[in-house]
Structure formats: structure tokens, C-alpha cells
Design an enzyme around this catalytic site. Sequence first.
Site, PDB file in Angstrom:
ATOM      1  N   MET A 103      49.461  62.655  36.479  1.00 39.72           N
ATOM      2  CA  MET A 103      49.726  62.645  37.920  1.00 39.72           C
ATOM      3  C   MET A 103      51.001  61.858  38.223  1.00 39.72           C
ATOM      4  O   MET A 103      51.786  62.225  39.098  1.00 39.72           O
ATOM      5  CB  MET A 103      48.524  62.052  38.667  1.00 39.72           C
ATOM      6  CG  MET A 103      48.619  62.201  40.163  1.00 39.72           C
ATOM      7  SD  MET A 103      48.805  63.915  40.691  1.00 39.72           S
ATOM      8  CE  MET A 103      47.117  64.361  41.056  1.00 39.72           C
ATOM      9  N   LYS A 162      24.520  27.567  39.490  1.00 37.60           N
ATOM     10  CA  LYS A 162      23.607  27.513  38.356  1.00 37.60           C
ATOM     11  C   LYS A 162      22.363  26.662  38.624  1.00 37.60           C
ATOM     12  O   LYS A 162      21.256  27.012  38.201  1.00 37.60           O
ATOM     13  CB  LYS A 162      24.350  26.980  37.123  1.00 37.60           C
ATOM     14  CG  LYS A 162      23.517  27.089  35.859  1.00 37.60           C
ATOM     15  CD  LYS A 162      24.331  26.879  34.594  1.00 37.60           C
ATOM     16  CE  LYS A 162      23.440  27.086  33.377  1.00 37.60           C
ATOM     17  NZ  LYS A 162      24.184  26.840  32.120  1.00 37.60           N
ATOM     18  N   GLU A 198      32.613  43.722  32.612  1.00 37.33           N
ATOM     19  CA  GLU A 198      31.959  43.652  33.914  1.00 37.33           C
ATOM     20  C   GLU A 198      32.435  44.740  34.877  1.00 37.33           C
ATOM     21  O   GLU A 198      31.702  45.174  35.754  1.00 37.33           O
ATOM     22  CB  GLU A 198      32.162  42.277  34.555  1.00 37.33           C
ATOM     23  CG  GLU A 198      31.404  41.144  33.860  1.00 37.33           C
ATOM     24  CD  GLU A 198      32.150  40.542  32.683  1.00 37.33           C
ATOM     25  OE1 GLU A 198      33.195  41.094  32.275  1.00 37.33           O
ATOM     26  OE2 GLU A 198      31.683  39.507  32.156  1.00 37.33           O
ATOM     27  N   PHE A 241      34.840  24.387  34.637  1.00 31.76           N
ATOM     28  CA  PHE A 241      34.992  25.482  33.679  1.00 31.76           C
ATOM     29  C   PHE A 241      34.393  26.766  34.261  1.00 31.76           C
ATOM     30  O   PHE A 241      33.271  26.774  34.747  1.00 31.76           O
ATOM     31  CB  PHE A 241      34.292  25.122  32.363  1.00 31.76           C
ATOM     32  CG  PHE A 241      34.345  26.228  31.348  1.00 31.76           C
ATOM     33  CD1 PHE A 241      35.566  26.678  30.850  1.00 31.76           C
ATOM     34  CD2 PHE A 241      33.181  26.852  30.917  1.00 31.76           C
ATOM     35  CE1 PHE A 241      35.614  27.712  29.930  1.00 31.76           C
ATOM     36  CE2 PHE A 241      33.225  27.883  29.991  1.00 31.76           C
ATOM     37  CZ  PHE A 241      34.447  28.322  29.500  1.00 31.76           C
ATOM     38  N   GLN A 242      35.153  27.826  34.233  1.00 26.31           N
ATOM     39  CA  GLN A 242      34.755  29.140  34.741  1.00 26.31           C
ATOM     40  C   GLN A 242      34.384  29.113  36.227  1.00 26.31           C
ATOM     41  O   GLN A 242      33.495  29.837  36.675  1.00 26.31           O
ATOM     42  CB  GLN A 242      33.618  29.727  33.897  1.00 26.31           C
ATOM     43  CG  GLN A 242      34.107  30.011  32.474  1.00 26.31           C
ATOM     44  CD  GLN A 242      33.180  30.889  31.674  1.00 26.31           C
ATOM     45  OE1 GLN A 242      31.972  30.856  31.858  1.00 26.31           O
ATOM     46  NE2 GLN A 242      33.749  31.670  30.765  1.00 26.31           N
TER      47      GLN A 242
HETATM   48  C1  LIG Z   1      43.663  51.407  37.611  1.00 18.55           C
HETATM   49  C2  LIG Z   1      44.727  52.350  37.988  1.00 18.55           C
HETATM   50  N1  LIG Z   1      46.014  52.129  37.601  1.00 18.55           N
HETATM   51  C3  LIG Z   1      46.982  53.004  37.959  1.00 18.55           C
HETATM   52  C4  LIG Z   1      46.703  54.107  38.708  1.00 18.55           C
HETATM   53  C5  LIG Z   1      47.818  55.073  39.086  1.00 18.55           C
HETATM   54  N2  LIG Z   1      47.570  56.410  38.488  1.00 18.55           N
HETATM   55  C6  LIG Z   1      47.030  57.413  39.187  1.00 18.55           C
HETATM   56  S1  LIG Z   1      46.810  58.798  38.269  1.00 18.55           S
HETATM   57  C7  LIG Z   1      47.495  58.070  36.923  1.00 18.55           C
HETATM   58  C8  LIG Z   1      47.607  58.817  35.627  1.00 18.55           C
HETATM   59  C9  LIG Z   1      46.282  59.116  35.028  1.00 18.55           C
HETATM   60  O1  LIG Z   1      46.487  59.618  33.716  1.00 18.55           O
HETATM   61  P1  LIG Z   1      45.336  60.389  32.991  1.00 18.55           P
HETATM   62  O2  LIG Z   1      44.078  59.624  33.074  1.00 18.55           O
HETATM   63  O3  LIG Z   1      45.789  60.780  31.638  1.00 18.55           O
HETATM   64  O4  LIG Z   1      45.128  61.661  33.914  1.00 18.55           O
HETATM   65  P2  LIG Z   1      46.080  62.928  34.145  1.00 18.55           P
HETATM   66  O5  LIG Z   1      46.771  62.711  35.462  1.00 18.55           O
HETATM   67  O6  LIG Z   1      47.022  62.995  33.008  1.00 18.55           O
HETATM   68  O7  LIG Z   1      45.128  64.061  34.209  1.00 18.55           O
HETATM   69  C10 LIG Z   1      47.889  56.754  37.216  1.00 18.55           C
HETATM   70  C11 LIG Z   1      48.548  55.859  36.268  1.00 18.55           C
HETATM   71  C12 LIG Z   1      45.367  54.271  39.112  1.00 18.55           C
HETATM   72  N3  LIG Z   1      44.981  55.284  39.888  1.00 18.55           N
HETATM   73  N4  LIG Z   1      44.400  53.412  38.729  1.00 18.55           N
END
Ligand SMILES: Cc1ncc(C[n+]2csc(CCOP(=O)(O)OP(=O)(O)O)c2C)c(N)n1
Lengths: 163, 575
Positions: free
Chosen positions: B482, B163, B51, B113-114
Site C-alpha cells: 500500500m 500490587k 502484550e 522499577f517498571q
Molecule cells: C503499525 C503500522 N505501521 C505502519 C503502517 C502504514 N502502512 C499501511 S499499509 C502498509 C504496508 C503493509 O504491507 P503488507 O502487510 O505487506 O501489505 P500489502 O499492502 O503489501 O498488501 C504500511 C506500512 C500501518 N498501517 N501500521
Amino acid sequence: MRRIISILMENQPGALSRVVGLFSQRNYNINSLTVAPTEDESLSRLTLTTVGDDRKIEQIIKHLNKLVDVAKLVDLTEGAHIEREMMLIKVKATGAQRAELKRVADIFRGVVVDITPTMYTIQLTGTSDKLDGFIAALAGTPILEVVRSGVSGIARGEKVLSL
Amino acid sequence: MAQLSGGDALIRALHDEGVELIFGYPGGAALHIYDAIFNQDKVEHILVRHEQAATHAADGYARATGKPGVVLVTSGPGATNAITGIATAFMDSIPMVVISGQVASDAIGSDAFQETDMIGVSRPIVKHSFMVQTPQEIPETIKKAFFIATTGRPGPVVIDIPKDITDPSVKFEYSYPEAVRIRSYSPPVKGHSGQIKKAVEILMEARKPVIYSGGGVIQGEGAELLTALVRKLGYPVTNTLMGLGAYPATDKQFLGMLGMHGTYEANMAMHESDVILAVGARFDDRVTNSDVSKFCPDARILHIDIDPAAISKTVTAHVPIVGPVAPVLKEMLELVESSKTGVDSEALKAWWEKIDHWRARKCLAVANADNDVIKPQQAIQALFEVTGGDAYITSDVGQHQMFAAQYYHFDKPRRWINSGGLGTMGFGLPAAMGVQLAFPQAVVACVTGEGSIQMNIQELATCRQCALPVKIVNLNNKALGMVKQWQDMQYGGRHSHSTYADSLPDFVKLAESYGHAGVKIEKLSELKSKMAEAFAMKDKLVFIDIAVDPEEHVYPMAIRGGYMSEMFLSKTERT
Ligand SMILES: Cc1ncc(C[n+]2csc(CCOP(=O)(O)OP(=O)(O)O)c2C)c(N)n1
Ligand SMILES: [Mg+2]
């Protein structure tokens, strides 16, 4: 500064929770809150008191205004207004204290609305300051219970908050 | 008029509202509605695999088309799975209507439920929500929901439907309202002319002006007017991450993106400006940096926004203008065009000289790595070339997102589709599905990282089922890049849980197992040709897995708590 914000909103399920939720979500404080339907059953009037500097209050007002259920609102503290709060207070009243308590209640225009051999229940209406003053004046008297309605208010003069 | 059940009425109302496509996932509380979908062919339903992806797909569709995205989920886990996508849309002011099934009215509150209190759970992340109480309310509720979602500052609206309300045996006379009025909701339709005049006067007197525009210009269909105004004035313009494409990025008056990973010239110009015209931008902390008292100390700020609460929220506006950007910009443009005095061309010339001096620093220059290793920036440059700069680019969140924003030059609005406000990893692929469904012939690429793509990788199945030829451009640095960058810069290089040991899948094989194509690119010398080959497979989803230099950081990067003029420009240089 303390503000009294008065809101005219849809009398709909969920409307109140949106207002209250906004305060917790944005880390604002609500000190008191009252709400009831108006003469038009489809609208509710909600009055709340909060504390904040001008910037914070401006934000609160803007965010409240954004809520779809909020029709209109006013910061009553910006102009001349009438503020009222009601308090029911249960105090220990025995012996010589009974007369003394009655006198103090009279001075504050309070009314003793219920008695037992050892207790008074006093009803008092006024500004929040006045209610605070009454509690202070009871110094030494054991207070058993305090119920305050929260502030409601209305602008003085011809100004009205309506659709 | 026809006698319809609540379920039929719901789908009919969506059709009457002009909805062609909805994204969803069925379950108990929504089954009457799904049966109604089965029995018609006007509203197409796309079955996603989670979803959250339904909400991001609807969001991508909305960002690319300007039309509201529509989502249908069941109660409980269906509804809660949608939450991240609703929050994503809320933060970026995207028009969306989310319909959630709910347990039957008489079961509400019984921990059935749900059962989840969807209205309560979603309350802080919706523009508004409705709980439908009777079948008869459905048409008007739908009308109201779309009206609220699409007007004023747009946003997601949730409609929770128990529902019993969609029970096929309960019928009523259906008619769809032509318009609705909501007495407590009246978004502004134009700006205050006096304020606009005042703003134009200040703008024309400026000696070091900058125009700073955000996502509101794109949402508010103001890109053309903004471009006309900027060109007429001859002023420099910068866009926020959300505003990219509102002004052609290849134009000489464009300074690039501003903010945390903005260009040196954009941030310097902001910092030294004497007048800032902010249009549909909200001075968020990724722009202003953490200490707003240090933000653009010499600037007078003219701020146009449809949301009064966005004005003077963090940075005080000297001239606030509350209104939709398009009519306000139009009024401004007319005033500028009819102005007798014109701009201070002498001062403007000196200002541009200064800006050109900053530009000469070439903050986005990329040097080749050794050994034919691909720099992530080069991957985006290749993408830009191969697609002729004309693709729809969705993105996930991380370094790759910033590289895409910096190195793909967007000349048109609604081409750059990313989660700016919430920063939701997992957004990119489902958003790309929404875009591709809206524009089946368009080139749609999802720039992602091996971290983000795994957050909604199951959507490869949806892409297969719907034959969506999305191109996935995976900047594979084998790390949560990042996060790792911040750990390098602020935590002494301690990479706490930002790498995955040897657990990465073979993305090419993975894509192939879903029936898609995969291409692996590991050498700079092969980058462009292999990418071109991938994009030449027009009818296929191609997973382009690009091994990029894992040591690369995103620069420029604002120095936390500093002025906008304070940036790291590389691992060894700062301003
Ligand atoms: C749902 C979610 N969880 C955690 C984060 C924190 N976060 C920001 S950038 C990142 C790393 C992303 O890794 P990747 O997709 O491999 O991209 P890269 O920075 O390596 O290009 C994280 C964990 C986020 N933005 N969103
Ligand atoms: Mg990565």
C-alpha cells in the site's frame, strides 16, 4: 465567540485531567479554568472559557458530555448569566501616584488589600472585561504581578445546574 | 460470603461477570493475580507472546462474539505494549477491559522499577479508566468497567491495580454486585420518536436514496433489522469497511463497499443521491474524502448513531437521531411497514437503472496476468470459493486488506474482522486467535501481507501452544504494497523504504519450525487446488504463502480532495 462552559462532575482523581486532556487531544483551547468541590463533596464544579464557532462549541460540549465523570454541563453564554473573575494585582505605587491609584481602584470597586511603601496589592472582582478594563486604566503604572482566578459563573433566575 | 484476597476477588469477579477467557502476559506487578489464576479453573488464561497480541486477540474475540474481550498485563512495559491494541479497539468502538498491574501504592510516583502512569498514558484512547485504591473496591470496579465498556458506544476500559491491592495476605468479604448505577453515565436506550418519524417521511419521499451503514450496525446487533428495512424499501445499500456483513454482500441490493477503495457504483450512487440514511457510520475521511464540502452535494442526510458526538461532526445531518441502532431501526421498519403511501416506485426504478448502468462498468473485474502469475484479487476470490464464503476473515492492513474487503463477500455480520479506524498492521494473526478460541470449530482465516504478518509473527507460538488451526493467507507481494502504491501514484515511483531487499524469511519453513504446516503457492493454475489442500488440514495452522503480482494496485481509488464520483479505476483510467 467566547463561551463559558460550566461542568458538574465527579470529584474523583483523574476527572480534571480527562477534561483538560480532551481539549489538548482535540485541539480545542482553554482560556481559563476554575474548579472546586461543591456543597456536595462528591461533586466538583468546573468552569472554563473557550473560543470557537457554533460547530466547534457543539463538538466540545458533546465530547465533554461523553466523559464518564461529567454528570452535567451547561453553556452559560447561551442564556442570561452572571460571570465573575477575581484578580489580585500588584502595582508600583509611590508618591502622588498612590492617591491616584486608590481613586482608580475605587472607581472599579477594587480594594487595596496590602501595601508597602512602594507598592499596592489591589483585589478586584467582576467580569473578565472589567478586569481587562482596570488593567487598561492603569496605563503608565508599572504592573509587577497579576493573578487572575479564571472565570466562574452561574445562570440567572431559577435555572440551576444540579443532579 | 467468602473471604478473598484482592487477586482472588479479581478473578472471581471476572467469572461472576461471565468472563470465560482472558489474554495476558505475566510480570512482577501482576504476579499475585497470576497466582490467583493458577488456583482456579473457571477463567481460562491464554498466554500470548507479546502484550499487543493480547489486546488484538481479545479484540478479535469481542468482534466475533459481541462479548467484551479481557486482557491482563503487568505494569510498565507490559502496559505500554498493550497501548496499540487499546487504541485499535478504541477507534473501532470495541468493548474491552484491560487490567494492568501497577507498582505498589506507596511506590507510585517514585519512578519505581517498571512504573508507568498507565492511566495517564492510556487516557486519550480509553472510554474510561479506573485506578483501584483498596481491595474492597475490586468487585464494584469490575462491574462498572464491564458496564461502561459494553453499553452506549462501546470501547476499552482500563483498570490499573497496584500490587499491594492484590496481596494474598489481605482478605476481605467478597460479594459481586448485581448491577451498578453510575450517576454521571447514562447511554441512550432509544431514539427520539419524532425524529424517527421525520426521517422515515424523508426516506419514503426519496427519489435517489442510498442506505449507508457502518460498524455501529454490527456492534449494535442491528444487521437483521437493517436487512429487513433495506429489503422492505427496495433501496440500494452500501457498507463501510467496518460495516461489511451487516447486509448480505451477495444480495442484489448491495452496491459493495463505499469510500476510498469503494466500488464505482457505491460511490457514484452516494454522490448523486438525494437522501442518505446513515446508520451507525461516522462519515470518516476514508468515506467522505478530504473535502467534506464536496461530499454528496444533493443529499439530505438522516443520521442514526448512539454517539451524539458522531453526528454532525464532519458532515451536517439534516435529521439527527441519537440512539442505539436496533431499536431505532425497529421503529423505522414499523413506520415503513404501516405507511400508506409507500416509496416512489417510479423514481426508484429509474434510480436502479442508473445504478445498473454504473455496475456495468464492472470496476472489480480481474484480468489474468501473464505467465500464470497470481493477482492478489484472485487469491481472495479463491479463498471465498474454498471457504464457501462462510469463514471468519481477519485481516491486517494494506492492499491485501482492501482486496479482502472487496472480493470476499460477507453475508453475515461479525465475520469480517479488521482494524478500520487505526489501521493497525499486526492485528490480523492475534485477532484470528481470539476468533478461533471463541469458535473452535469455525474456519478462521487471516488475510495478511508479508509486511504485516511480521509485526506479530511471534504469535505462531501461541497458536502452537493452544493448537489453533488458523489459516494464514499471506498475499506476498514482497513489499509494503500500500505504501508502494502511494509512492507510485504520488511520489513518482520512488520506493522509499517500502521493499526489503532479500530479507524476507521462508514463511513455510518458519511456520514448520513452530510445528505448523506451510504451503507455498506460486502459480495461478495451482491456486485453488493448493488452497483447498491447505484448508483441508482442519486441525492444523497452515501458513499459505501466496506469491502475488507485486505490481498490482488497489482500485477503485478516490481522487484526493475530489467528489465521491471522482476515482481512479485502473492505472490508466479515471472517472
Ligand atoms: C503499525 C503500522 N505501521 C505502519 C503502517 C502504514 N502502512 C499501511 S499499509 C502498509 C504496508 C503493509 O504491507 P503488507 O502487510 O505487506 O501489505 P500489502 O499492502 O503489501 O498488501 C504500511 C506500512 C500501518 N498501517 N501500521
Ligand atoms: Mg506486502
